[in-house]
Design a protein around this motif. Structure first.
Motif, PDB file in Angstrom:
ATOM      1  N   LEU A 178       0.682  -1.325  -0.018  1.00 21.96           N
ATOM      2  CA  LEU A 178      -0.072   0.002  -0.091  1.00 21.96           C
ATOM      3  C   LEU A 178       0.745   1.154  -0.013  1.00 21.96           C
ATOM      4  N   CYS A 179       2.116   1.009   0.536  1.00 26.12           N
ATOM      5  CA  CYS A 179       2.954   2.136   0.608  1.00 26.12           C
ATOM      6  C   CYS A 179       3.517   2.590  -0.970  1.00 26.12           C
ATOM      7  N   GLU A 180       3.575   1.406  -1.630  1.00 25.96           N
ATOM      8  CA  GLU A 180       4.155   1.804  -3.063  1.00 25.96           C
ATOM      9  C   GLU A 180       2.980   2.357  -3.801  1.00 25.96           C
ATOM     10  N   GLN A 181       1.816   1.670  -3.533  1.00 29.18           N
ATOM     11  CA  GLN A 181       0.700   2.347  -4.276  1.00 29.18           C
ATOM     12  C   GLN A 181      -0.630   2.335  -3.478  1.00 29.18           C
ATOM     13  N   ASN A 182      -1.151   3.410  -3.061  1.00 27.04           N
ATOM     14  CA  ASN A 182      -2.089   3.776  -2.027  1.00 27.04           C
ATOM     15  C   ASN A 182      -3.341   3.307  -2.723  1.00 27.04           C
ATOM     16  N   GLY A 183      -4.451   2.682  -1.857  1.00 28.24           N
ATOM     17  CA  GLY A 183      -5.592   2.707  -2.398  1.00 28.24           C
ATOM     18  C   GLY A 183      -6.021   1.567  -3.342  1.00 28.24           C
ATOM     19  N   GLN A 184      -5.374   0.310  -3.346  1.00 26.03           N
ATOM     20  CA  GLN A 184      -5.342  -0.730  -3.999  1.00 26.03           C
ATOM     21  C   GLN A 184      -6.436  -1.466  -3.578  1.00 26.03           C
ATOM     22  N   THR A 185      -7.337  -2.210  -4.503  1.00 23.69           N
ATOM     23  CA  THR A 185      -8.384  -3.085  -4.233  1.00 23.69           C
ATOM     24  C   THR A 185      -7.856  -4.526  -3.713  1.00 23.69           C
ATOM     25  N   LEU A 186      -8.591  -5.107  -3.068  1.00 24.09           N
ATOM     26  CA  LEU A 186      -8.335  -6.478  -2.530  1.00 24.09           C
ATOM     27  C   LEU A 186      -7.684  -7.466  -3.380  1.00 24.09           C
ATOM     28  N   GLY A 187      -8.317  -7.216  -4.815  1.00 27.60           N
ATOM     29  CA  GLY A 187      -7.935  -8.284  -5.809  1.00 27.60           C
ATOM     30  C   GLY A 187      -6.373  -7.988  -6.200  1.00 27.60           C
ATOM     31  N   GLN A 188      -5.850  -6.469  -6.299  1.00 30.25           N
ATOM     32  CA  GLN A 188      -4.657  -6.084  -6.579  1.00 30.25           C
ATOM     33  C   GLN A 188      -3.686  -6.636  -5.732  1.00 30.25           C
ATOM     34  N   LEU A 189      -4.219  -6.484  -4.394  1.00 24.15           N
ATOM     35  CA  LEU A 189      -3.272  -6.875  -3.192  1.00 24.15           C
ATOM     36  C   LEU A 189      -2.952  -8.410  -3.220  1.00 24.15           C
ATOM     37  N   CYS A 190      -4.023  -9.009  -3.606  1.00 21.94           N
ATOM     38  CA  CYS A 190      -3.878 -10.564  -3.599  1.00 21.94           C
ATOM     39  C   CYS A 190      -2.969 -11.177  -4.668  1.00 21.94           C
ATOM     40  N   GLU A 191      -2.834 -10.110  -5.837  1.00 20.80           N
ATOM     41  CA  GLU A 191      -1.868 -10.776  -6.717  1.00 20.80           C
ATOM     42  C   GLU A 191      -0.460 -10.795  -6.378  1.00 20.80           C
ATOM     43  N   HIS A 192      -0.160 -10.195  -5.317  1.00 24.65           N
ATOM     44  CA  HIS A 192       1.322 -10.258  -4.551  1.00 24.65           C
ATOM     45  C   HIS A 192       1.554 -11.229  -3.521  1.00 24.65           C
ATOM     46  N   LEU A 193       0.301 -11.494  -3.134  1.00 24.08           N
ATOM     47  CA  LEU A 193       0.332 -12.568  -1.945  1.00 24.08           C
ATOM     48  C   LEU A 193       0.378 -14.061  -2.624  1.00 24.08           C
ATOM     49  N   ASP A 194       0.826 -14.820  -1.862  1.00 29.87           N
ATOM     50  CA  ASP A 194       0.975 -16.560  -2.236  1.00 29.87           C
ATOM     51  C   ASP A 194      -0.140 -16.899  -1.179  1.00 29.87           C
ATOM     52  N   MET A 195      -1.309 -16.773  -1.197  1.00 32.30           N
ATOM     53  CA  MET A 195      -2.282 -17.535  -0.479  1.00 32.30           C
ATOM     54  C   MET A 195      -3.644 -17.154  -1.018  1.00 32.30           C
ATOM     55  N   ALA A 196      -4.852 -17.938  -0.432  1.00 40.61           N
ATOM     56  CA  ALA A 196      -6.084 -17.490  -0.891  1.00 40.61           C
ATOM     57  C   ALA A 196      -6.546 -16.128  -0.748  1.00 40.61           C
ATOM     58  N   ARG A 197      -7.697 -15.672  -1.283  1.00 34.22           N
ATOM     59  CA  ARG A 197      -8.159 -14.451  -1.496  1.00 34.22           C
ATOM     60  C   ARG A 197      -8.785 -14.217   0.061  1.00 34.22           C
ATOM     61  N   GLN A 198      -9.267 -15.128   0.563  1.00 35.58           N
ATOM     62  CA  GLN A 198      -9.814 -15.233   2.060  1.00 35.58           C
ATOM     63  C   GLN A 198      -9.016 -14.901   3.001  1.00 35.58           C
ATOM     64  N   SER A 199      -7.851 -15.618   2.951  1.00 36.87           N
ATOM     65  CA  SER A 199      -6.753 -15.297   3.926  1.00 36.87           C
ATOM     66  C   SER A 199      -6.406 -13.956   3.862  1.00 36.87           C
ATOM     67  N   ALA A 200      -6.171 -13.488   2.538  1.00 29.79           N
ATOM     68  CA  ALA A 200      -5.543 -11.973   2.837  1.00 29.79           C
ATOM     69  C   ALA A 200      -6.803 -11.037   3.298  1.00 29.79           C
ATOM     70  N   THR A 201      -8.000 -11.551   2.991  1.00 34.55           N
ATOM     71  CA  THR A 201      -9.111 -10.552   3.580  1.00 34.55           C
ATOM     72  C   THR A 201      -8.820 -10.509   5.144  1.00 34.55           C
TER      73      THR A 201
END
Lengths: 104, 104
Positions: free
Chosen positions: B22-45
């Motif tokens: 978020l510091c690199e790019q503020n205001g991202q959506t859940l989907g955008q953030l998930c692209e960078h994480l290696d886990m299920a969307r629900q976990s990121a939520t």
DNA sequence: TTGACATGCAGGTATTTACCTGCATATCTC
DNA sequence: GAGATATGCAGGTAAATACCTGCATGTCAA
């Protein structure tokens, strides 16, 4: 720096209390620190072990006693890496949110 | 400030990564953030929920999307309460340890 | 309106964590 | 040396945590 160790160490209220106690009087023994905590000595030992593993506390043996000292360096590194970074952008970050709330 | 919530939120590497993203790019959506994480969307939520509960992240809905923004204020409060306090005594604390190591 | 897309919600599980009790070891004091 | 004192070590347990899968809801776009 091992950010994970430091943050996990700071994530427990008992361990933050221990740091506060050591800040009031540095170099206390395990027994002295235990007097201020409402738990078994062995539990406090575990907490102090975690603080030591995170390099937030250093120890010195004096006879049968073990003295505990704060090491402020990891806290400073946490600040440099995790606080200043976001602080620099503080105003702009809030501005982003405000603009979004107003519908851009 | 609820120090416990903030420190517990910071104690997980995934959540610190989210703050960095978020510091690199503020205001991202859940989907955008998930692209960078290696886990299920629900976990990121769940992780984002913890960051939000700690007031480190604020969200705004835009249609079917949810935008995430960093709130740097709690980090600053952590600094004021937990870093500056020890920093002020930094030199004297190290001196205490050195003196002890040398046998006083 | 219908299909695609973004997110929410409800469990289920394996691991970690923060406690504890019981006993062992080391050190001081008399 | 003997008893008291300070700490170390080895499990054992209940709760919290960080994942997951499956399904529901809400929104956009053709």
């Amino acid at each position: 720096m091992h950010a994970d160790d430091v943050f996990k160490a700071l994530a427990d209220p008992t361990r933050r209390r221990l740091l506060d106690l050591l800040c009031e009087q540095n170099g206390q023994t395990l027994g002295q620190l235990c007097e201020h905590l409402d738990m078994a000595r062995q539990s406090a030992t575990q907490h102090l072990g975690i603080l030591e593993a995170a390099n937030l506390v250093s120890t010195v043996r004096r006879g049968r006693e073990k003295l505990h000292f704060i090491n402020p360096v990891p806290l400073h590194e946490v600040y440099e890496r995790w606080v200043r970074k976001f602080e620099k952008q503080r105003l702009s970050l809030l501005h982003d949110l405000k603009r979004e709330l107003e519908g851009e």
